[in-house]
Design an enzyme around this catalytic site. Structure first.
Site, PDB file in Angstrom:
ATOM      1  N   GLU A 242     -37.657 -21.561  18.815  1.00 11.52           N
ATOM      2  CA  GLU A 242     -36.390 -22.241  18.477  1.00 11.52           C
ATOM      3  C   GLU A 242     -35.256 -21.398  19.046  1.00 11.52           C
ATOM      4  O   GLU A 242     -34.963 -20.326  18.517  1.00 11.52           O
ATOM      5  CB  GLU A 242     -36.209 -22.323  16.957  1.00 11.52           C
ATOM      6  N   CYS A 276     -26.618 -22.456  15.907  1.00  9.40           N
ATOM      7  CA  CYS A 276     -27.385 -22.899  17.080  1.00  9.40           C
ATOM      8  C   CYS A 276     -27.118 -24.362  17.382  1.00  9.40           C
ATOM      9  O   CYS A 276     -27.088 -24.756  18.537  1.00  9.40           O
ATOM     10  CB  CYS A 276     -28.872 -22.638  16.884  1.00  9.40           C
TER      11      CYS A 276
HETATM   12  P1  NDP Z   1     -32.104 -12.516  19.370  1.00  9.93           P
HETATM   13  O1  NDP Z   1     -32.880 -13.262  20.381  1.00  9.93           O
HETATM   14  O2  NDP Z   1     -31.303 -11.356  19.788  1.00  9.93           O
HETATM   15  O3  NDP Z   1     -33.059 -11.998  18.208  1.00  9.93           O
HETATM   16  C1  NDP Z   1     -33.884 -12.873  17.446  1.00  9.93           C
HETATM   17  C2  NDP Z   1     -34.940 -12.048  16.735  1.00  9.93           C
HETATM   18  O4  NDP Z   1     -35.877 -11.529  17.685  1.00  9.93           O
HETATM   19  C3  NDP Z   1     -34.389 -10.839  15.984  1.00  9.93           C
HETATM   20  O5  NDP Z   1     -35.114 -10.672  14.786  1.00  9.93           O
HETATM   21  C4  NDP Z   1     -34.665  -9.722  16.965  1.00  9.93           C
HETATM   22  O6  NDP Z   1     -34.729  -8.469  16.356  1.00  9.93           O
HETATM   23  C5  NDP Z   1     -36.009 -10.134  17.500  1.00  9.93           C
HETATM   24  N1  NDP Z   1     -36.384  -9.504  18.768  1.00  9.93           N
HETATM   25  C6  NDP Z   1     -35.589  -8.899  19.682  1.00  9.93           C
HETATM   26  N2  NDP Z   1     -36.322  -8.473  20.746  1.00  9.93           N
HETATM   27  C7  NDP Z   1     -37.598  -8.826  20.494  1.00  9.93           C
HETATM   28  C8  NDP Z   1     -38.831  -8.694  21.212  1.00  9.93           C
HETATM   29  N3  NDP Z   1     -38.876  -8.118  22.411  1.00  9.93           N
HETATM   30  N4  NDP Z   1     -39.948  -9.176  20.661  1.00  9.93           N
HETATM   31  C9  NDP Z   1     -39.916  -9.803  19.459  1.00  9.93           C
HETATM   32  N5  NDP Z   1     -38.788  -9.949  18.728  1.00  9.93           N
HETATM   33  C10 NDP Z   1     -37.641  -9.481  19.238  1.00  9.93           C
HETATM   34  O7  NDP Z   1     -31.202 -13.640  18.670  1.00  9.93           O
HETATM   35  P2  NDP Z   1     -30.070 -13.447  17.598  1.00  9.93           P
HETATM   36  O8  NDP Z   1     -30.583 -12.753  16.388  1.00  9.93           O
HETATM   37  O9  NDP Z   1     -28.891 -12.883  18.324  1.00  9.93           O
HETATM   38  O10 NDP Z   1     -29.764 -14.953  17.171  1.00  9.93           O
HETATM   39  C11 NDP Z   1     -28.866 -15.766  17.838  1.00  9.93           C
HETATM   40  C12 NDP Z   1     -29.603 -16.770  18.705  1.00  9.93           C
HETATM   41  O11 NDP Z   1     -30.476 -17.537  17.895  1.00  9.93           O
HETATM   42  C13 NDP Z   1     -28.671 -17.774  19.339  1.00  9.93           C
HETATM   43  O12 NDP Z   1     -29.013 -17.993  20.679  1.00  9.93           O
HETATM   44  C14 NDP Z   1     -28.905 -19.039  18.520  1.00  9.93           C
HETATM   45  O13 NDP Z   1     -28.593 -20.207  19.204  1.00  9.93           O
HETATM   46  C15 NDP Z   1     -30.350 -18.911  18.197  1.00  9.93           C
HETATM   47  N6  NDP Z   1     -30.676 -19.719  17.033  1.00  9.93           N
HETATM   48  C16 NDP Z   1     -31.477 -20.809  17.197  1.00  9.93           C
HETATM   49  C17 NDP Z   1     -31.785 -21.620  16.131  1.00  9.93           C
HETATM   50  C18 NDP Z   1     -32.721 -22.779  16.282  1.00  9.93           C
HETATM   51  O14 NDP Z   1     -33.267 -23.209  15.308  1.00  9.93           O
HETATM   52  N7  NDP Z   1     -32.930 -23.307  17.471  1.00  9.93           N
HETATM   53  C19 NDP Z   1     -31.245 -21.355  14.794  1.00  9.93           C
HETATM   54  C20 NDP Z   1     -30.447 -20.173  14.718  1.00  9.93           C
HETATM   55  C21 NDP Z   1     -30.185 -19.400  15.827  1.00  9.93           C
HETATM   56  P3  NDP Z   1     -33.443  -7.526  16.333  1.00  9.93           P
HETATM   57  O15 NDP Z   1     -32.337  -8.320  15.707  1.00  9.93           O
HETATM   58  O16 NDP Z   1     -33.911  -6.415  15.470  1.00  9.93           O
HETATM   59  O17 NDP Z   1     -33.158  -7.156  17.772  1.00  9.93           O
END
Ligand code: NDP
Length: 494
Positions: A242, A276
């Site tokens: 997502e 999002c």
């Molecule tokens: P990120 O992609 O930065 O992070 C998402 C999660 O992935 C965090 O828990 C992060 O940890 C983790 N992560 C980071 N690197 C890795 C890796 N290499 N392997 C596995 N996990 C990893 O997104 P954001 O937290 O900044 O969220 C914002 C984004 O989410 C926006 O693009 C938004 O549109 C999207 N979003 C989509 C939704 C949907 O349902 N389609 C709903 C809500 C948001 P850490 O934070 O510790 O780096």
């Protein structure tokens, strides 16, 4: 140690209130060994949970629902502290998540339970049944913008389907994840059914690689989604992705302009635009554009970002630079700011910005902004609005304001969800699946599809009696084959 605590972490990190920089909590950084241990514990918890059956699981998830209602304000406080969003926005997130949990628990057996299906004419001697069995352990990786509602779309549905969950919240909202898991612990007799692992990207990456994880449900940015999928490819672990969006809102000539403007401003500015499925681009039909834009301006001008404002700060400090870049690019390419502008940025807060007549190749139109910036462009007609709405790699949600043609326009949009004459309404309807296409990802949370997403279909054919003509045996005769071919010609050949 409680059931939700994962042992084995040495280092710690702090979560901060983005409004003030104050430390909100200290959390362990779980390394790969700790993550593997959590998954191993989850494998056992999953067996216990699956063995309880739908009715008992439903009862316990009902208890969890009540516990979440009791703790609603406490958890909302953590959400507000770690994201900076207004307390009532945090409470709204919990309300919606609780409603989804209730739906998932109530409908799991009907959607997933064993049922008979027709065995067809050729296999009339068979009894055919289908059930959707739990996968085992689901790894959930969540974002910070809706740290309850978004991961609960996976957690609630995965648990209702009979799985255990290991949850990695964003490094910005670890306290929210921990509060969620704590609220379930007492209801599952100390079984580690929902464990939280905290840390940075490496912790999430370790979850993708951990042996015993049956599926990863990832919500976050498209760039990280690709990394998650690549890591999961190593073990052929299935993924639900997502990701972000660049959601359009279309205003037709016969739209209720007051309602459309209200939805535009809420959809674009609430949660400081960090949604999002938030509204990022608006396409308004020319002959109502002036009146519509005037209403948007009036409503957006009245809003302020701030600690006690209409919406909070950029939760992730670096997001302010992205928003600034999009505002600058839109203005440099000829866009006209009708609300705010570069002066609206005073990080971590950004006041509303509305820019009109922005060329479609501006980053403000092509890339996810994730801030309180709305681009409003005029179009000659709805056909052009649909064409521009679809001219992006993303395809998450969309909004249409039209009295007569809402459904017709919705059907032409390349995206996973559409709200007609409302905004983001689909997310609050538990029966509707939630997810996108293209750069917005694939797979679905919520609804029947969301329950099935966390299962493996198991098909069973039980022979009731032997057929006089055996065609799947080395005893097969040409007379038998001819009889079968005759039957097929009769049934399908005419
Ligand atoms: P990120 O992609 O930065 O992070 C998402 C999660 O992935 C965090 O828990 C992060 O940890 C983790 N992560 C980071 N690197 C890795 C890796 N290499 N392997 C596995 N996990 C990893 O997104 P954001 O937290 O900044 O969220 C914002 C984004 O989410 C926006 O693009 C938004 O549109 C999207 N979003 C989509 C939704 C949907 O349902 N389609 C709903 C809500 C948001 P850490 O934070 O510790 O780096």
């Amino acid at each position: 140690m409680t059931a939700t605590e994962v042992p084995g972490a040495q280092a710690t990190f702090e979560s901060l209130d983005p409004r003030t920089g104050d430390v909100v909590g200290t959390h362990p950084v779980h390394d790969a060994t700790a993550v593997e241990l959590a998954v191993a514990r989850a494998v056992e918890a999953a067996q216990w949970w699956a063995g309880l059956g739908f009715a008992e699981r439903g009862r316990r998830l009902g208890e969890w629902r009540k516990a979440l209602v009791r703790r609603l304000d406490d958890i909302a406080r953590v959400v507000s502290d770690e994201t900076g969003k207004p307390f009532d926005d945090a409470r709204l997130e919990l309300v919606l998540a609780i409603d989804h949990l209730g739906w998932a628990a109530k409908h799991a057996e009907k959607v997933l339970g064993k049922r008979k299906v027709s065995s067809g004419l050729l296999m009339a001697n068979q009894a055919a049944t289908l059930r959707y069995a739990p996968i085992g352990v689901v790894g959930v990786i969540g974002p910070w913008n809706y740290p309850v509602f978004t991961p609960m779309g996976s957690i609630a549905y995965a648990l209702a389907a009979g799985n255990a969950v290991v949850f990695k919240p964003s490094e910005l909202t670890p306290g929210v994840g921990t509060a969620l898991a704590d609220s379930l612990a007492e209801i599952v007799d100390g079984h580690p059914l929902l464990q939280v692992i905290t840390g940075f990207g490496e912790t999430g990456a370790a979850l993708c690689r951990a042996k015993g994880v049956g599926k990863i449900a990832f919500t976050g940015s498209t760039a990280t989604g690709k990394r998650v999928m690549a890591a999961c490819a190593e073990t052929l672990t299935p993924v639900l992705i997502e990701c972000g969006g660049k959601d359009p809102l279309i205003v037709d000539a016969d739209a209720d302009l007051e309602a459309a403007a209200d939805a535009t401003v809420w959809g674009g500015m609430s949660n400081a635009g960090q949604t999002c499925v938030g509204v990022e681009r608006v396409y308004v039909v020319e002959n109502v554009a002036d009146r519509f834009i005037a209403k948007v301006v009036r409503k957006a001008e009245a809003l302020r970002a701030g600690s006690a404002g209409d919406f909070g700060p950029m939760t992730m400090a670096s997001q302010s630079d992205i928003v600034r870049g999009h505002v600058e690019d839109a203005l440099a390419k000829g866009g006209r700011a009708v609300v705010g502008g570069e002066a609206s940025l005073h990080p971590p807060f950004i006041d509303p910005v509305v820019i009109v007549e922005v060329p479609e190749d501006s980053t403000a139109v092509t890339e996810e902004t994730f801030g309180p910036l709305l681009v409003v462009n005029r179009v000659p007609d709805v056909d052009e609005a649909v064409r521009r709405a679809n001219a992006t790699g993303y395809g998450l949600g969309a909004t249409v304001f039209s009295k007569k043609r809402g459904e017709e326009i919705a059907a032409r949009l390349r995206c996973g969800m559409v709200a007609i004459n409302g905004v983001i309404s689909f997310a609050g309807i538990p029966a509707l699946p939630f997810g996108g296409v293209g750069d917005s990802g694939f797979g679905r949370i919520h609804g029947e599809d969301g329950l099935r997403e966390f299962t493996r279909p198991q098909a069973v054919a039980r022979q009731k009696f032997a057929l006089p003509i055996a065609v799947t045996s080395f005893k097969r005769t040409s007379r038998g084959m001819n009889a079968l071919l005759g039957l097929v010609r009769l049934r399908h050949g005419r």
